[in-house]
Write an enzyme that holds these catalytic residues in place. Structure first.
Site, mmCIF file in Angstrom:
data_model
loop_
_atom_site.group_PDB
_atom_site.id
_atom_site.type_symbol
_atom_site.label_atom_id
_atom_site.label_comp_id
_atom_site.label_asym_id
_atom_site.label_seq_id
_atom_site.Cartn_x
_atom_site.Cartn_y
_atom_site.Cartn_z
ATOM 1 N N THR A 59 0.834 -1.205 0.000
ATOM 2 C CA THR A 59 0.000 0.000 0.000
ATOM 3 C C THR A 59 0.865 1.251 0.000
ATOM 4 O O THR A 59 0.643 2.174 -0.781
ATOM 5 C CB THR A 59 -0.971 -0.027 1.194
ATOM 6 N N LYS A 86 7.370 9.509 20.868
ATOM 7 C CA LYS A 86 7.712 10.361 22.010
ATOM 8 C C LYS A 86 6.463 10.813 22.758
ATOM 9 O O LYS A 86 6.519 11.682 23.602
ATOM 10 C CB LYS A 86 8.497 11.585 21.521
HETATM 11 C C1 NCD Z 1 -4.191 -5.645 3.881
HETATM 12 C C2 NCD Z 1 -4.250 -4.649 5.003
HETATM 13 O O1 NCD Z 1 -3.262 -4.079 5.427
HETATM 14 O O2 NCD Z 1 -5.362 -4.450 5.468
HETATM 15 N N1 NCD Z 1 -3.021 -5.556 3.140
HETATM 16 C C3 NCD Z 1 -2.927 -4.636 2.149
HETATM 17 O O3 NCD Z 1 -3.183 -3.471 2.312
HETATM 18 N N2 NCD Z 1 -2.535 -5.078 0.945
HETATM 19 C C4 NCD Z 1 -4.494 -7.005 4.278
HETATM 20 C C5 NCD Z 1 -3.699 -7.654 5.349
HETATM 21 O O4 NCD Z 1 -2.907 -7.039 6.047
HETATM 22 O O5 NCD Z 1 -3.898 -8.847 5.506
#
Ligand code: NCD
Length: 314
Positions: A59, A86
């Site tokens: 992401t 902090k």
């Molecule tokens: C997801 C999240 O962070 O919610 N991952 C992502 O953004 N690709 C899913 C997960 O962490 O399993």
């Protein structure tokens, strides 16, 4: 009508035409991203700050690339480097960043609702990159784009979302989006990982993978969100894999052309068999990653247009 949002906090707030508009623009950005010169100028002159208070690979990288491809100045702020360590509150950190005049603030936070709160305190466009178990709108949008491109439509499909539904913001945002687009939704998982009231929402609920996957067009697998579990939700990973892990035998109950999705990060041998994940005839997991960049380009472009219009009118 057009895209009417000041922020992208969740799928809940979006009308079907707004979802369609993001996906249509994202299709253009897929083409741009596949061309020799990947650059556009929709975000030229704008500052984008990525604030990630929870771990992220896909992401964060994808938001960063999306901003850079469209000409924004992009800054990444990780939890490790921030003054949150902090003792500064989330709102104080946000106010400090706000004083630096950002235009787009991308936020991931472990608490559900934290991103909404932050959006009320700043005067730029805020994008939710995942808040607790609440929403992850750009994930649902990239999943929708992947499905639309693979299946040729985004309605009247039979879609199974499998695994740890209870802790998953990906499942929540997808349920809302795919429901708005009038698909048939099936949820498959152990009762301990199934939120209450899902049947009332119009989803069919299954405890058995073979039944749950019967004749579906799309199989969406989810990671066990161990970091959000505070006790024994499953007997053991081995038993979980046996009952709920996606392997060839279970997948054989879906339609012959059903696609397999996973938002990542994947736990091979826990929720999915490695050979299924790597099967380019079934798995669209890499396409999902590609669509992620394009969807984020589109979402930031549309929010930036509204931001500019608001500022010009002020
Ligand atoms: C997801 C999240 O962070 O919610 N991952 C992502 O953004 N690709 C899913 C997960 O962490 O399993």
């Amino acid at each position: 009508m057009g895209f009417r949002q000041d922020h992208l906090l969740g799928i809940e707030q979006l009308a079907p035409d707004e979802i369609g508009e993001i996906l249509d623009l994202a299709d253009d950005y897929v083409a741009l991203s596949r061309s020799a010169d990947k650059h556009g100028d929709a975000l030229k002159g704008l500052t984008q700050i990525n604030m990630f208070f929870e771990n992220s690979t896909r992401t964060q990288a994808s938001f960063e690339l999306a901003g850079k491809r469209l000409g924004a100045d992009v800054m990444n702020m990780g939890l490790e480097a921030s003054s949150i360590k902090k003792g500064e509150t989330l709102v104080d950190t946000a106010m400090t960043l706000n004083a630096m005049q950002p235009d787009l603030l991308v936020v991931r936070h472990p608490h559900s609702g934290a991103v909404d709160l932050l959006a009320q305190k700043v005067n730029c466009a805020v994008l939710n990159a995942g808040d607790g178990r609440h929403e992850h709108p750009t994930q649902a949008l990239l999943d929708a784009l992947t499905i639309r491109r693979k299946k040729g439509r985004l309605h009247r499909l039979s879609i199974a979302i499998c695994g740890d539904i209870a802790h998953s913001r990906v499942a929540r945002s997808n349920l809302i989006l795919l429901g708005k687009m009038e698909n048939r939704l099936r949820l498959v998982g152990p009762p301990t990982l199934m939120p209450a009231g899902m049947a009332e929402l119009g989803c069919e609920v299954f405890e058995d993978m073979e039944e749950g996957l019967r004749d579906v067009d799309v199989v969406m697998m989810l990671r066990l969100q161990k970091e959000r579990m505070d006790g024994g939700f499953i007997p053991s990973e081995r038993e979980y894999y046996h009952l709920f892990g996606l392997d060839a035998e279970k997948l054989a109950h879906a339609k012959p052309d059903a696609i397999v999705m996973h938002p990542g990060p994947m736990n091979r041998g826990v929720e999915i068999d490695g050979s299924i994940a790597d099967d380019i005839n079934r798995s669209v997991i890499q396409e999902q990653v590609e669509m992620g960049v394009a969807v984020r380009m589109a979402a930031m472009d549309l929010l930036a247009r509204n931001l500019r219009a608001r500022r010009a009118a002020a």
